[in-house]
Structures are given as structure tokens and as C-alpha cells.
Design an enzyme around this catalytic site. Structure first.
Site, PDB file in Angstrom:
ATOM      1  N   LYS A  30       0.836  -1.211   0.000  1.00  0.00           N
ATOM      2  CA  LYS A  30       0.000   0.000   0.000  1.00  0.00           C
ATOM      3  C   LYS A  30       0.868   1.258   0.000  1.00  0.00           C
ATOM      4  O   LYS A  30       0.617   2.181  -0.774  1.00  0.00           O
ATOM      5  CB  LYS A  30      -0.912  -0.046   1.232  1.00  0.00           C
ATOM      6  CG  LYS A  30      -1.828   1.146   1.396  1.00  0.00           C
ATOM      7  CD  LYS A  30      -3.028   0.814   2.238  1.00  0.00           C
ATOM      8  CE  LYS A  30      -2.771   0.752   3.723  1.00  0.00           C
ATOM      9  NZ  LYS A  30      -2.601   2.057   4.388  1.00  0.00           N
ATOM     10  N   ARG A  35       2.849   5.988  -3.299  1.00  0.00           N
ATOM     11  CA  ARG A  35       3.985   6.821  -3.728  1.00  0.00           C
ATOM     12  C   ARG A  35       4.222   6.694  -5.228  1.00  0.00           C
ATOM     13  O   ARG A  35       4.685   7.639  -5.871  1.00  0.00           O
ATOM     14  CB  ARG A  35       5.221   6.426  -2.916  1.00  0.00           C
ATOM     15  CG  ARG A  35       5.132   6.914  -1.446  1.00  0.00           C
ATOM     16  CD  ARG A  35       5.978   6.054  -0.520  1.00  0.00           C
ATOM     17  NE  ARG A  35       6.110   6.575   0.837  1.00  0.00           N
ATOM     18  CZ  ARG A  35       5.246   6.361   1.834  1.00  0.00           C
ATOM     19  NH1 ARG A  35       4.148   5.645   1.639  1.00  0.00           N
ATOM     20  NH2 ARG A  35       5.479   6.866   3.042  1.00  0.00           N
ATOM     21  N   ASP A 324       2.245  -1.294  11.852  1.00  0.00           N
ATOM     22  CA  ASP A 324       0.906  -1.674  11.385  1.00  0.00           C
ATOM     23  C   ASP A 324       0.572  -3.130  11.687  1.00  0.00           C
ATOM     24  O   ASP A 324      -0.557  -3.573  11.435  1.00  0.00           O
ATOM     25  CB  ASP A 324       0.783  -1.418   9.878  1.00  0.00           C
ATOM     26  CG  ASP A 324       0.866   0.066   9.563  1.00  0.00           C
ATOM     27  OD1 ASP A 324       0.605   0.877  10.476  1.00  0.00           O
ATOM     28  OD2 ASP A 324       1.213   0.412   8.424  1.00  0.00           O
TER      29      ASP A 324
END
Ligand code: SPQ
Length: 441
Positions: A30, A35, A324
């Protein structure tokens, strides 16, 4: 009934037990997908992307650049073609840019757009509109940007046109790749050299990708610098599988005895592999093979087999490298023998949900002794029962509790799971194809 009320009703019903076997490739990274659209749009020439994550978050970034006049073909099976408009070619949008649930889109775009001489509004859903934005608007203001937040420092963000940006030397108060990236992207438009100093290493995809687009970025220890005023040259990007998505299976196969699962082409950037380091310290069996570099990012295949995990004190140095992955690491701790202690992770409280409180509440419902602290959690591994838990619309919490069913002795029902599509479209089908039994209700 409104669409949001309907989507909140998506539930996962996960049968207990199961063994994970096979060989899979999880969706694209992700962070890198976001980017690739941002830098591809600002480059001169045509950037070809493969492995792009077709999740709602990265699609929100893609849509925002289309709204600013960039021609983007795809995604088709993860392939995207971005017709770059150059550093000054974006067009002022006539509508607010809606970034949905995506903190990365909002914080990085804020920096990238602050010096474009445009008036813009960035909005998001209820979760994104409650997340702290002063961490990006404050350094940008010091650079001369004009950005309004709500009185609480949250979105919507109103960016106003300014003549120019000044460079900045900024000591990050929190270890955050989003704040670092925001300042570096604004620095592209500033006069002179901008530098950020990190309190601890965070994911460095922005720096790596800028270099891939031919932009000079220097990294000296924890200090990262670039000069404003350069340009980007289009390139080809192969997005690796997301280690944050692979993490669910690293934990799942570890806690389900008899599992033997291979995860292919996983991004192994050293600033992202905390989950592997932590799981190995807990006793996980993870073999790394086929290591190679794709476009400046290391990738590898990971083979994970069931193993008896033990509780540990998680080293604080690993926290930003696994930030995360804590929802699913908490599940690993709940299925491990003994006590796991996490400290130094207060950032978890300002993600898509308060990931410390929401995970502690859910684990307690499932019979686990999980005590939240200001900056982490103490979890005593034990017997997990079935039950009904609420993900609070947080994709990573929803998937973590789905994985928990592998070591529970009753069905786990998880409420509010629609946002799994922000980072992991196809999660339910994939887990069912390798040995779990998950129904969408
Ligand atoms: O994009 P968003 O919503 O902030 O997503 C999360 C996630 O769990 O997917 C965080 F909630 O990932 C962030 C991550 O926590 C993505 C990211 C990036 O791509 O730069 C950096 C991290 O955030 P931070 O605040 O530590 O910089």
C-alpha cells in the site's frame, strides 16, 4: 438507508480452527502503491507500474491525481500507466479531494500540494477526519505554507496558494514515515536544502522511490536531506507484495499447528521487517528464500510453518518497523505461552482506530487476559473462546480477529469489516482458498 450504514453492516463470520497450506501472493504494498502514483504524476514521461494495490486507499490517491488532471490508465490486474505532468503540471481541482480512509494519502498530499500555488480542500471519512493533522500542518507552516485545519487539528484541510516555500531543517517529534515524507515532498518545492531528522528509523519508501525517479536524496544516519527545485524522470515500478498483508498469514500459519504456507514476492525493506523479527523472537518458523531487489526494494519468498510461540518483551526498537502489524501480533501473543509486553507504541492510539483499546476490548471478549496501557499492552496467552467483536471500521483489526479464529474454540463474528478493502481486497476468498472458513454476512 445510506451507503455508509449499509457498509458498516458487513460482518465476517469465521469458523474456529483450520490449518493454512499452499503458496500465495498477497496484494501489492500500500505504501509503495501510493507513492508510485504521486511521483509518477509529477515526473516527466510515462511511468509503468505493476503489482499496484487495487485497494480503496491507493485508489483514493489515484483518483485525486486524476482529479488534478493527470491521465492514468488502469488499474488492470495491478498494471497502471501514469502520464506524468511534470513538477508544475497539476491542475487546480474544482472539487474537494476525498481521500476516504487513507491517512497516507492525506498527509503526503498535504506536503506535495502545499507549494503548488493552488487552493485545495482535502477531506476524508469519519475515521480519517478524527486523526491528528497538526503533525504535518505545523512543519509545513514553518515552511511558509497556509493550511487550515478544524479547531481540533483535524481534516478537512484547506490548502491556500502561497508564493513560495522556504526550506526547513526539521526534527521529527514522532517516528512517522508520513510526516517525514510530507516534509520531503514539500521540500521538492522549497528553495534550498530541506532536511528531516528521525527519532528512530521509519519506512523509507519515499526516499528510495525519489532516487528511483532520478532525484538526489542523501541519508546520513537518521538525517535525510534533499534540495528543492529538481525534477523527476519517469520509470518502471514493480510493487512487491505488502508485508503488512503477509503479516496476517505469518501469524496465522504460526498459530495453526500443522500449517505450511509460502508467501511469494514479499517486500523485505529493512524498515518494514519488524514483524518477522518479533515473531522469530517468539519462536516462529519463518524461512526466507529467493531474495532479490526489484526497483530499489528487496523482496523474498517466506515459508512459515506452525510453531509453539512464547510470550516476549517486544524490543522498542522494533516498534516503528512493525507499527501496522500490532493488531495481528496481539493475536500471536494471545495464542502464545506466557506473557507478552509491548511498550513505546502510543502511536497505535491514533491509527484508523485506537488499536490498543479496540484490540484489548476484543481479546477480552474472547476470554484473553489483555491489559491496555498508555503506550502498549500486556497480554497473557491463554485459551481463546468464540464471540462477537467490533473492528470499529479498522481493516487491520478486522483481519487480525479473523486470523484469531485459527486458535479459538468457537466461531468469531467481526462487525464493521467493509474497510478490509482499503488494504486487502480479496482477503475473504484468499483465506478460504488456503484452509480457513470465513463467510461474509
Ligand atoms: O494510510 P494510513 O491510513 O495511515 O494507514 C496505516 C495502515 O495501517 O495501513 C496506518 F494506520 O499505515 C501507515 C503507517 O502506520 C502507512 C504509512 C506510510 O505509507 O507512510 C506510514 C505509517 O504511518 P505513520 O503515522 O507511522 O507515519
Amino acid at each position: 438507508m445510506s451507503e455508509s450504514i449499509l457498509t458498516n453492516k458487513i460482518r465476517f463470520l469465521v469458523k474456529p480452527g483450520g490449518v493454512l497450506r499452499g503458496s500465495i501472493r498477497v496484494p501489492g504494498d500500500k505504501s509503495i502503491s501510493h507513492r508510485s502514483i504521486m511521483l509518477g504524476s509529477l515526473a516527466n514521461g510515462v511511468t509503468q507500474i505493476s503489482g499496484f494495490l487495487e485497494g480503496d486507499d491507493s485508489l483514493a490517491t489515484l483518483k485525486a491525481f486524476r482529479t488534478m488532471g493527470v491521465t492514468i490508465d488502469g488499474p488492470h490486474d495491478g498494471r497502471v500507466t501514469v502520464h506524468g505532468v511534470g513538477m508544475h503540471g497539476l491542475q487546480q481541482p474544482s472539487v474537494a479531494l476525498d481521500l476516504g480512509n487513507s491517512g497516507t494519502s492525506m498527509r503526503l498530499l498535504c506536503g506535495l500540494l502545499a507549494g503548488q500555488g493552488m487552493n485545495l480542500t482535502l477531506t476524508g471519512d469519519a475515521s480519517l477526519s478524527s486523526r491528528p493533522m497538526r503533525r504535518v500542518t505545523e512543519p509545513l507552516s514553518s515552511m511558509g505554507a497556509a493550511i487550515d485545519t478544524t479547531d481540533n487539528g483535524t481534516a478537512p484541510l484547506h490548502i491556500k496558494a502561497v508564493g513560495h516555500l522556504d526550506s526547513i531543517h526539521y526534527q521529527l517529534p514522532v517516528a512517522s514515515a508520513q510526516v517525514k515524507s510530507c516534509v520531503l515532498l514539500a521540500g521538492l518545492y522549497a528553495q534550498g536544502e530541506s532536511c528531516v531528522v528521525e527519532p528512530a528509523p521509519t519506512r523509507d519508501h519515499t526516499e528510495r522511490m525519489l532516487r528511483g525517479f532520478g532525484y538526489a536524496v542523501t541519508t546520513d544516519g537518521n538525517r535525510i536531506c534533499l534540495d528543492g527545485g529538481g525534477c523527476l524522470t519517469a520509470t518502471t515500478i514493480d510493487v512487491p507484495a505488502d508485508i503488512s498483508s503477509a503479516a496476517f498469514f505469518l501469524v496465522g500459519a504460526s498459530i495453526a499447528q500443522g500449517s505450511d504456507l509460502t508467501l511469494r514476492h514479499v517486500g523485505m525493506n529493512p524498515t518494514r521487517i519488524g514483524v518477522i523479527n518479533i515473531l522469530r523472537k517468539m519462536g516462529a518458523s519463518i524461512e526466507i528464500s529467493n531474495q532479490l531487489q526489484v526497483g530499489g526494494e528487496p523482496v523474498a519468498d517466506l515459508r512459515v510453518r506452525g510453531a509453539g510461540l512464547k510470550g516476549i518483551q517486544i524490543p522498542e526498537s522494533q516498534v516503528p518497523l512493525a507499527i501496522d502489524e500490532f493488531p495481528v501480533l496481539f493475536v500471536a501473543a494471545a495464542c502464545a505461552q506466557g506473557e507478552t509486553v509491548l511498550t513505546g507504541a502510543e502511536e497505535l492510539r491514533v491509527k484508523e482506530s485506537d488499536r490498543i483499546q479496540v484490540m484489548a476490548d476484543g481479546l477480552q471478549t474472547l476470554g484473553i487476559d489483555a491489559a491496555p496501557t498508555a503506550d502498549g499492552m500486556v497480554i497473557r496467552g491463554g485459551k481463546m473462546r468464540g464471540g462477537r467483536v467490533d473492528s470499529h471500521g479498522d481493516h487491520r483489526i478486522a483481519m487480525a480477529f479473523a486470523i484469531a479464529a485459527l486458535c479459538a474454540d468457537g466461531e468469531i463474528v467481526i462487525d464493521d469489516c467493509a474497510n478490509v478493502d482499503t488494504s486487502f481486497p480479496g482477503f475473504a476468498d484468499l483465506v478460504n482458498s488456503i484452509g480457513m472458513r470465513l463467510e461474509i454476512g
